[in-house]
Write an enzyme that holds these catalytic residues in place. Structure first.
Site, PDB file in Angstrom:
ATOM      1  CG  HIS A   1      -3.715   3.248   0.953  1.00 49.54           C
ATOM      2  ND1 HIS A   1      -2.941   3.365  -0.180  1.00 49.54           N
ATOM      3  CD2 HIS A   1      -2.991   3.786   1.959  1.00 49.54           C
ATOM      4  CE1 HIS A   1      -1.797   3.949   0.134  1.00 49.54           C
ATOM      5  NE2 HIS A   1      -1.804   4.217   1.437  1.00 49.54           N
ATOM      6  CG  HIS A   2      -3.934   7.748   2.302  1.00 45.13           C
ATOM      7  ND1 HIS A   2      -3.939   7.811   3.685  1.00 45.13           N
ATOM      8  CD2 HIS A   2      -2.721   7.223   1.974  1.00 45.13           C
ATOM      9  CE1 HIS A   2      -2.797   7.388   4.166  1.00 45.13           C
ATOM     10  NE2 HIS A   2      -2.033   7.022   3.140  1.00 45.13           N
TER      11      HIS A   2
ATOM     12  CE  LYS B   1       3.631   7.073   3.341  1.00 43.77           C
ATOM     13  NZ  LYS B   1       3.376   6.791   4.772  1.00 43.77           N
TER      14      LYS B   1
ATOM     15  CG  ASP C   1      -2.019   3.148   6.487  1.00 44.27           C
ATOM     16  OD1 ASP C   1      -0.933   2.865   7.013  1.00 44.27           O
ATOM     17  OD2 ASP C   1      -2.157   4.104   5.702  1.00 44.27           O
TER      18      ASP C   1
ATOM     19  CG  HIS D   1      -0.406   0.294   2.512  1.00 48.72           C
ATOM     20  ND1 HIS D   1       0.302  -0.646   3.236  1.00 48.72           N
ATOM     21  CD2 HIS D   1      -0.417   1.415   3.261  1.00 48.72           C
ATOM     22  CE1 HIS D   1       0.689  -0.107   4.376  1.00 48.72           C
ATOM     23  NE2 HIS D   1       0.279   1.141   4.415  1.00 48.72           N
ATOM     24  CG  ASP D   2       2.355   3.430   3.076  1.00 46.41           C
ATOM     25  OD1 ASP D   2       1.419   4.067   2.544  1.00 46.41           O
ATOM     26  OD2 ASP D   2       2.537   3.393   4.307  1.00 46.41           O
TER      27      ASP D   2
ATOM     28  CG  HIS E   1       2.004   7.736  -0.391  1.00 45.13           C
ATOM     29  ND1 HIS E   1       1.401   8.614   0.480  1.00 45.13           N
ATOM     30  CD2 HIS E   1       1.494   6.506  -0.090  1.00 45.13           C
ATOM     31  CE1 HIS E   1       0.569   7.955   1.268  1.00 45.13           C
ATOM     32  NE2 HIS E   1       0.598   6.678   0.949  1.00 45.13           N
TER      33      HIS E   1
END
Length: 197
Positions: free
Chosen positions: A120-121, A71, A149, A67-68, A96
């Protein structure tokens, strides 16, 4: 039989590559060490509470691990900053999910995981990023990872604050249910937590 064995070996190799990518990302910051693995474990536990099928749980597990990944494209000075971010720095952080989706889009077998990485954000109230989606416009698996998260972020120590107790984090999720977080996912998180703790 040999084709089946080759497919299993290929899948094992790509899962290993995903895990290596996640570990490489987490290693950039001692405060996020293990974050992707924990978010993946919590996401799957929530998914089980929500009675997801096994194939969906596998997409969730690997999507949460990744998911990240975007970054990787964010400067260390921003990622590891010990204090609050400026609006300009937060704008970089907001990039990101899109960066992650662009990195992974060229790998065809990761296509099922892209919505998790990119969305996801997002928030039910439309105040998330990058697309300001609302409610059911956000895929369920991305909504699950959003909650997992946030939970892991709250219960992990950061340079600028100590870890919060899981009960405090759950209460925070419940306060945000329906606006910041999907209410059904938060309820499932509450049911899943005793088995994870």
């Amino acid at each position: 039989q040999s084709v089946s064995a080759a497919e299993a070996e290929t899948r094992h190799a790509y899962v290993g590559a995903i895990r290596a990518l996640a570990l490489a990302l987490d290693a950039r910051d001692p405060y996020t060490s293990g974050h992707s693995e924990r978010v993946s474990a919590v996401s799957v536990a929530v998914g089980r509470q929500m009675k997801l099928a096994d194939d969906e749980l596998e997409i969730l597990r690997l999507g949460a691990l990744l998911h990240d990944i975007g970054k990787i494209g964010i400067p260390d000075a921003v990622l590891r900053k010990p204090g609050p971010l400026t609006p300009e720095e937060f704008a970089l952080i907001e990039q990101h999910p899109g960066v992650g989706a662009r990195i992974l889009r060229s790998v065809h077998f990761l296509a099922p995981h892209l919505p998790i990485v990119e969305l996801h954000h997002e928030r039910p109230d439309g105040q998330g990023y990058p697309h300001k989606l609302r409610g059911d416009e956000i895929p369920l698996l991305a909504r699950i990872v959003h909650v997992a998260d946030a939970f892991d972020a709250m219960t992990s120590a950061r340079a600028y604050r100590p870890a919060r107790h899981p009960d405090v984090a759950l209460a925070e999720l419940q306060r945000g249910a329906g606006a910041e977080f999907d209410a059904d996912v938060v309820a499932a998180m509450g049911r899943a937590w005793p088995d994870l703790g």
